[in-house]
Design a protein around this motif. Sequence first.
Motif, PDB file in Angstrom:
ATOM      1  N   THR A 130      20.709  48.704  67.708  1.00  0.00           N
ATOM      2  CA  THR A 130      19.497  47.902  67.504  1.00  0.00           C
ATOM      3  C   THR A 130      18.934  47.449  68.854  1.00  0.00           C
ATOM      4  OG1 THR A 130      20.584  47.006  65.536  1.00  0.00           O
ATOM      5  CG2 THR A 130      18.555  45.923  66.260  1.00  0.00           C
ATOM      6  N   LEU A 155      11.811  53.627  60.244  1.00  0.00           N
ATOM      7  CA  LEU A 155      12.562  54.318  59.194  1.00  0.00           C
ATOM      8  C   LEU A 155      14.002  53.792  59.182  1.00  0.00           C
ATOM      9  CD1 LEU A 155      12.435  56.585  57.053  1.00  0.00           C
ATOM     10  CD2 LEU A 155      13.379  58.097  58.792  1.00  0.00           C
ATOM     11  N   GLY A 156      14.410  53.197  58.068  1.00  0.00           N
ATOM     12  CA  GLY A 156      15.725  52.559  57.992  1.00  0.00           C
ATOM     13  C   GLY A 156      15.628  51.175  58.607  1.00  0.00           C
ATOM     14  N   ILE A 161      14.187  44.152  61.715  1.00  0.00           N
ATOM     15  CA  ILE A 161      14.098  43.645  63.092  1.00  0.00           C
ATOM     16  C   ILE A 161      13.189  44.475  64.001  1.00  0.00           C
ATOM     17  CG2 ILE A 161      16.276  44.814  63.754  1.00  0.00           C
ATOM     18  CD1 ILE A 161      16.853  42.350  65.542  1.00  0.00           C
ATOM     19  N   LEU A 162      13.218  45.810  63.869  1.00  0.00           N
ATOM     20  CA  LEU A 162      12.397  46.635  64.769  1.00  0.00           C
ATOM     21  C   LEU A 162      10.919  46.546  64.393  1.00  0.00           C
ATOM     22  CD1 LEU A 162      14.672  49.823  64.984  1.00  0.00           C
ATOM     23  CD2 LEU A 162      14.772  47.718  66.341  1.00  0.00           C
ATOM     24  N   ASP A 179      17.807  51.161  50.868  1.00  0.00           N
ATOM     25  CA  ASP A 179      18.694  50.134  50.311  1.00  0.00           C
ATOM     26  C   ASP A 179      17.868  48.918  49.857  1.00  0.00           C
ATOM     27  OD1 ASP A 179      20.497  48.143  49.835  1.00  0.00           O
ATOM     28  OD2 ASP A 179      21.574  48.352  51.729  1.00  0.00           O
ATOM     29  N   ALA A 182      18.292  45.730  51.859  1.00  0.00           N
ATOM     30  CA  ALA A 182      17.586  45.732  53.145  1.00  0.00           C
ATOM     31  C   ALA A 182      16.107  45.402  52.922  1.00  0.00           C
ATOM     32  CB  ALA A 182      17.740  47.094  53.816  1.00  0.00           C
ATOM     33  N   GLY A 203      12.560  53.378  50.057  1.00  0.00           N
ATOM     34  CA  GLY A 203      12.547  54.829  49.981  1.00  0.00           C
ATOM     35  C   GLY A 203      12.722  55.461  51.345  1.00  0.00           C
ATOM     36  N   ILE A 221      19.165  55.511  62.615  1.00  0.00           N
ATOM     37  CA  ILE A 221      20.016  56.002  61.517  1.00  0.00           C
ATOM     38  C   ILE A 221      21.160  56.756  62.228  1.00  0.00           C
ATOM     39  CG2 ILE A 221      19.949  57.239  59.321  1.00  0.00           C
ATOM     40  CD1 ILE A 221      17.049  56.724  59.085  1.00  0.00           C
ATOM     41  N   MET A 229      16.658  65.486  59.217  1.00  0.00           N
ATOM     42  CA  MET A 229      15.264  65.140  58.899  1.00  0.00           C
ATOM     43  C   MET A 229      14.287  65.449  60.041  1.00  0.00           C
ATOM     44  SD  MET A 229      15.230  60.973  59.213  1.00  0.00           S
ATOM     45  CE  MET A 229      16.385  60.664  57.935  1.00  0.00           C
TER      46      MET A 229
HETATM   47  C1  LIG Z   1      21.777  51.258  61.310  1.00  0.00           C
HETATM   48  S1  LIG Z   1      20.724  50.517  60.125  1.00  0.00           S
HETATM   49  C2  LIG Z   1      19.338  50.128  61.170  1.00  0.00           C
HETATM   50  C3  LIG Z   1      18.686  48.808  60.816  1.00  0.00           C
HETATM   51  C4  LIG Z   1      17.629  48.352  61.802  1.00  0.00           C
HETATM   52  N1  LIG Z   1      16.521  49.285  61.857  1.00  0.00           N
HETATM   53  C5  LIG Z   1      18.215  48.183  63.183  1.00  0.00           C
HETATM   54  O1  LIG Z   1      17.806  48.914  64.094  1.00  0.00           O
HETATM   55  O2  LIG Z   1      19.084  47.314  63.364  1.00  0.00           O
HETATM   56  C6  LIG Z   1      20.174  51.913  59.224  1.00  0.00           C
HETATM   57  C7  LIG Z   1      19.365  51.588  57.981  1.00  0.00           C
HETATM   58  O3  LIG Z   1      18.784  52.802  57.531  1.00  0.00           O
HETATM   59  C8  LIG Z   1      18.818  52.867  56.122  1.00  0.00           C
HETATM   60  N2  LIG Z   1      18.744  54.312  55.822  1.00  0.00           N
HETATM   61  C9  LIG Z   1      19.712  55.247  55.951  1.00  0.00           C
HETATM   62  N3  LIG Z   1      19.227  56.470  55.671  1.00  0.00           N
HETATM   63  C10 LIG Z   1      17.911  56.307  55.373  1.00  0.00           C
HETATM   64  C11 LIG Z   1      16.846  57.210  55.022  1.00  0.00           C
HETATM   65  N4  LIG Z   1      17.052  58.518  54.921  1.00  0.00           N
HETATM   66  N5  LIG Z   1      15.630  56.700  54.783  1.00  0.00           N
HETATM   67  C12 LIG Z   1      15.400  55.360  54.870  1.00  0.00           C
HETATM   68  N6  LIG Z   1      16.360  54.460  55.186  1.00  0.00           N
HETATM   69  C13 LIG Z   1      17.595  54.931  55.453  1.00  0.00           C
HETATM   70  C14 LIG Z   1      20.093  52.148  55.751  1.00  0.00           C
HETATM   71  O4  LIG Z   1      20.028  51.660  54.434  1.00  0.00           O
HETATM   72  C15 LIG Z   1      20.152  51.042  56.809  1.00  0.00           C
HETATM   73  O5  LIG Z   1      19.543  49.851  56.340  1.00  0.00           O
END
Ligand SMILES: C[S@@+](CC[C@H](N)C(=O)[O-])C[C@H]1O[C@@H](n2cnc3c(N)ncnc32)[C@H](O)[C@@H]1O
Length: 284
Positions: A130, A155-156, A161-162, A179, A182, A203, A221, A229
Motif C-alpha cells: 500500500t 482495482l482492488g 485508501i488509494l 469483496d 471492502a 466487482g 493485487i 488480467m
Molecule cells: C492487497 S488488497 C489492496 C487494498 C488497497 N488497494 C491497498 O493498496 O492497500 C487487494 C484487494 O483486491 C481485492 N481483489 C482481489 N482480486 C480482485 C479482482 N480481480 N478485482 C477486484 N478486486 C480484487 C481484494 O478483495 C482486496 O481487497
Amino acid sequence: MKLLRVEILVAAEQEDLFVGYLAQRISWGWEVEAAEASRTRFVIYFEKDADAQDLVKAVRGQWPEADCSVSTFEDRDWSESWKEFFVPVRIRDTFMVLPPWLNSETDAGGLIPLYIEPKMAFGTGHHATTALCLQAVAMLREEQAVSESATFLDLGTGSGILALACAKLGMTGTALDIDPIAVDNARENFALNAVENVTVRRGALDILEQGRRFDLILANILSGPLVHMATDLVSHLQQPGGSLVLSGILRDQSPRVEAAYLALGLPTPRKLVQGEWVALIWSS
Ligand SMILES: C[S@@+](CC[C@H](N)C(=O)[O-])C[C@H]1O[C@@H](n2cnc3c(N)ncnc32)[C@H](O)[C@@H]1O
C-alpha cells in the motif's frame, strides 16, 4: 489486579490484515484492559479469562501461522492504549495516513490527511504494498504525470485508501473490489473523509464498460492475477499519456509481471522497492 496477557506474533505480510481483524474483534465488545503493538507483535490484556481464551481460540483458528501465547500480568493504568496499534504513516511530503481519532491539525503535520477506520479490509497504510502505491501516486502528481483533473481506476480498493489519496488530490474515479466487506469499508472511509468524487462498485474489471479508459490505474493485487488480467487492464488505460501502477509483487516475481505488460507494448517500467515488495510504474 491480575490480568491475562495474550501475545501474538504475526508474519510481516499479515500485519496489515491482522490490525484490521483485531480492531474489529475489539469493537465487538471484548473488555480489553490495555494493549500495545510494535508492527508484527501484538499484546492484549484482559481481565476476564474467558475473553482471553476466546481471542486465543479465534486467532489459532483463523491465523494458524501466528504465534499466540497467554500469561498472567499485574495491572497498570492504560486506558485506551489499544489505539497505539494505529500510528500515523507518512508518505513522502504529501500524505499522512491516520486513524480517525487523531487530529489532522496536530497529527498530519501539514500533509494531506487520509483517515482510515481500521476494519477487516486491507489497506491501513502500514503494509509495504500500500505504501508503495501511495508513494507512486504522490510522485506521479509531483512530476505532473497525472493532473488534478485526471480520472482513475483503483482495482482492488480494500479500505479505499488509494482512491482516497487520488480523490484528495482532486482526481475523479472508480474503486472496485470483489469483496463486499471492502466495498463497505471503502464507502465508510470516503464518507469519513468527506470525499464524493469516487464511485465504489463491487466487482472486477468485467463490470466496467468496454472501451472505458482511465488516466491512472492502480492495482495492488498479487502477481498471478496481475499477469492474468494484463490484457484487460491495459485495455482500460488511456494511451498515450496514461499512468499505471502495479503492486503486490514480490521481488522474485517482478520479471514475470513486467514481461506480461512489455508483451502488450508498454515500455520498461520504473520500480519502487520496499523490503521484499516491488511496485511497477508506467508513466509518460
Ligand atoms: C492487497 S488488497 C489492496 C487494498 C488497497 N488497494 C491497498 O493498496 O492497500 C487487494 C484487494 O483486491 C481485492 N481483489 C482481489 N482480486 C480482485 C479482482 N480481480 N478485482 C477486484 N478486486 C480484487 C481484494 O478483495 C482486496 O481487497
